[in-house]
Design a protein around this motif. Structure first.
Motif, mmCIF file in Angstrom:
data_model
loop_
_atom_site.group_PDB
_atom_site.id
_atom_site.type_symbol
_atom_site.label_atom_id
_atom_site.label_comp_id
_atom_site.label_asym_id
_atom_site.label_seq_id
_atom_site.Cartn_x
_atom_site.Cartn_y
_atom_site.Cartn_z
ATOM 1 N N HIS A 10 -3.904 -0.977 -4.990
ATOM 2 C CA HIS A 10 -5.338 -0.743 -4.762
ATOM 3 C C HIS A 10 -6.005 -1.903 -4.027
ATOM 4 N N HIS A 11 -5.479 -3.102 -4.194
ATOM 5 C CA HIS A 11 -6.069 -4.296 -3.583
ATOM 6 C C HIS A 11 -4.951 -5.103 -2.909
ATOM 7 N N PRO A 12 -4.463 -4.687 -1.746
ATOM 8 C CA PRO A 12 -3.280 -5.302 -1.136
ATOM 9 C C PRO A 12 -3.408 -6.804 -0.880
ATOM 10 N N TRP A 13 -4.605 -7.290 -0.700
ATOM 11 C CA TRP A 13 -4.822 -8.703 -0.379
ATOM 12 C C TRP A 13 -4.419 -9.641 -1.509
ATOM 13 N N ILE A 14 -4.353 -9.146 -2.751
ATOM 14 C CA ILE A 14 -4.040 -10.068 -3.852
ATOM 15 C C ILE A 14 -2.575 -10.487 -3.844
ATOM 16 N N GLY A 15 -1.711 -9.705 -3.161
ATOM 17 C CA GLY A 15 -0.311 -10.105 -3.080
ATOM 18 C C GLY A 15 -0.167 -11.466 -2.424
ATOM 19 N N GLY A 16 -0.883 -11.650 -1.308
ATOM 20 C CA GLY A 16 -0.848 -12.932 -0.630
ATOM 21 C C GLY A 16 -1.525 -14.027 -1.423
ATOM 22 N N GLN A 17 -2.577 -13.682 -2.148
ATOM 23 C CA GLN A 17 -3.296 -14.675 -2.933
ATOM 24 C C GLN A 17 -2.442 -15.203 -4.085
ATOM 25 N N LEU A 18 -1.651 -14.356 -4.697
ATOM 26 C CA LEU A 18 -0.829 -14.784 -5.825
ATOM 27 C C LEU A 18 0.271 -15.746 -5.398
ATOM 28 N N ALA B 162 5.848 -4.664 -4.623
ATOM 29 C CA ALA B 162 4.482 -4.144 -4.676
ATOM 30 C C ALA B 162 3.751 -4.410 -3.364
ATOM 31 N N GLY B 163 3.956 -5.613 -2.808
ATOM 32 C CA GLY B 163 3.322 -5.934 -1.538
ATOM 33 C C GLY B 163 3.819 -5.066 -0.402
ATOM 34 N N GLN B 164 5.129 -4.821 -0.366
ATOM 35 C CA GLN B 164 5.698 -3.977 0.683
ATOM 36 C C GLN B 164 5.212 -2.544 0.541
ATOM 37 N N ASN B 165 5.115 -2.049 -0.689
ATOM 38 C CA ASN B 165 4.615 -0.697 -0.914
ATOM 39 C C ASN B 165 3.187 -0.556 -0.405
ATOM 40 N N ALA B 166 2.343 -1.562 -0.719
ATOM 41 C CA ALA B 166 0.956 -1.524 -0.265
ATOM 42 C C ALA B 166 0.871 -1.586 1.250
ATOM 43 N N ALA B 167 1.718 -2.416 1.868
ATOM 44 C CA ALA B 167 1.725 -2.529 3.327
ATOM 45 C C ALA B 167 2.163 -1.216 3.973
ATOM 46 N N ASN B 168 3.174 -0.578 3.406
ATOM 47 C CA ASN B 168 3.645 0.695 3.945
ATOM 48 C C ASN B 168 2.558 1.761 3.865
ATOM 49 N N ALA B 169 1.840 1.771 2.744
ATOM 50 C CA ALA B 169 0.797 2.779 2.558
ATOM 51 C C ALA B 169 -0.285 2.654 3.614
ATOM 52 N N ARG B 170 -0.583 1.423 4.027
ATOM 53 C CA ARG B 170 -1.654 1.199 4.981
ATOM 54 C C ARG B 170 -1.171 1.199 6.426
ATOM 55 N N ALA B 171 0.140 1.291 6.604
ATOM 56 C CA ALA B 171 0.684 1.354 7.955
ATOM 57 C C ALA B 171 0.803 2.791 8.458
ATOM 58 N N ARG B 172 0.530 3.754 7.589
ATOM 59 C CA ARG B 172 0.634 5.159 7.976
ATOM 60 C C ARG B 172 -0.571 5.549 8.824
ATOM 61 N N VAL B 173 -0.331 5.790 10.069
ATOM 62 C CA VAL B 173 -1.414 6.079 11.007
ATOM 63 C C VAL B 173 -1.165 7.429 11.670
ATOM 64 N N GLY B 174 -2.152 7.861 12.470
ATOM 65 C CA GLY B 174 -2.008 9.110 13.204
ATOM 66 C C GLY B 174 -2.091 10.341 12.337
ATOM 67 N N GLY B 175 -2.665 10.200 11.136
ATOM 68 C CA GLY B 175 -2.841 11.357 10.273
ATOM 69 C C GLY B 175 -1.586 11.795 9.553
ATOM 70 N N ARG B 176 -0.510 11.035 9.666
ATOM 71 C CA ARG B 176 0.737 11.411 9.009
ATOM 72 C C ARG B 176 0.767 10.828 7.609
ATOM 73 N N GLY B 177 0.928 11.671 6.614
ATOM 74 C CA GLY B 177 0.945 11.238 5.224
ATOM 75 C C GLY B 177 2.322 10.755 4.805
ATOM 76 N N ARG B 178 2.378 10.296 3.562
ATOM 77 C CA ARG B 178 3.624 9.746 3.031
ATOM 78 C C ARG B 178 4.763 10.755 3.080
ATOM 79 N N ALA B 179 4.498 11.989 2.634
ATOM 80 C CA ALA B 179 5.550 13.002 2.572
ATOM 81 C C ALA B 179 6.110 13.295 3.965
ATOM 82 N N GLU B 180 5.231 13.378 4.953
ATOM 83 C CA GLU B 180 5.679 13.676 6.315
ATOM 84 C C GLU B 180 6.524 12.539 6.883
ATOM 85 N N LEU B 181 6.067 11.308 6.662
ATOM 86 C CA LEU B 181 6.798 10.161 7.182
ATOM 87 C C LEU B 181 8.163 10.007 6.518
#
Length: 218
Positions: free
Chosen positions: A96-104, A149-168
């Motif tokens: 929910h808050h991807p920025w905290i991975g780097g902060q920790l 957890a950080g990689q999961n958050a990054a992947n979730a926010r890298a999905r562009v072009g309207g393609r959802g997780r299931a499609e990718l």
């Protein structure tokens, strides 16, 4: 602990809440005292009265979103279940808050990191890990949690072009399934799981594998 409020009604809690919203929207680079003062409709001086600098603000924001993880109330939970709860709490918070991975991983939130490591370390001790291996086991768990957890958050926010997780994932699984079976036997066999898996479940499997290793080392 009570938070002091200035004459304009501004409080530290309100500043931290606004900072979290800005961090969620644009990451650490989006958080500046000028932008924050504009959002709060106040002057930068009023903010500095509550928070000394950006480092202190980032640390406060990190501790606020990890409040449940930092609370440390294990109750009658077994050490293994306690570690899983800590891990899932951090996984969901970073999702929910991807920025905290780097902060920790930095000095700004050393207090939050230390408390989490302490909580994990106490459970590793309770699991009976020999003292000479406790640090390595605890740091392995902490690093795995932050990394996955950080990689999961990054992947979730890298999905562009309207393609959802299931499609990718489906497209990736199709590539795996089409690979040469002689060169990539494992990837072909795992294609079905790749296309339809739960990220949290996959994360917990990794935690359980580490915990099983800790149990074997007793």
């Amino acid at each position: 602990m009570a938070t002091r409020t200035g004459q304009d009604g501004l409080s530290r809690d309100r500043i931290v809440e606004a900072a979290i919203a800005m961090l969620d929207d644009g990451g650490e680079n989006a958080l500046t005292f000028r932008a924050l003062s504009t959002r709060l409709k106040t002057g930068a001086g009023a903010i500095y009265w509550h928070v000394a600098n950006k480092e202190e603000l980032l640390a406060a924001a990190t501790q606020a979103v990890l409040a449940d993880v930092l609370r440390g109330d294990e109750g009658d939970t077994t050490p293994r279940d306690a570690v899983r709860a800590i891990a899932l709490g951090m996984f969901d918070a970073i999702d929910h808050h991807p920025w905290i991975g780097g902060q920790l991983g930095g000095l700004a939130s050393r207090s939050a990191s230390m408390r989490i490591i302490e909580r994990i370390g106490q459970q590793v001790q309770a699991l009976g890990m020999p003292q000479e291996h406790q640090f390595f086991a605890t740091s392995t768990l902490f690093s795995f949690i932050l990394g996955v957890a950080g990689q999961n958050a990054a992947n979730a926010r890298a999905r562009v072009g309207g393609r959802g997780r299931a499609e990718l994932l489906g497209a990736e699984a199709a590539i795996w399934a089409s690979l040469d079976p002689a060169e990539f036997p494992f990837l072909r066999s795992a294609a079905g799981q790749m296309g339809d898996h739960d990220d949290r479940e996959q994360f917990l499997v990794g935690i359980d594998l580490i915990l099983s290793g800790i149990g074997s080392a007793r």
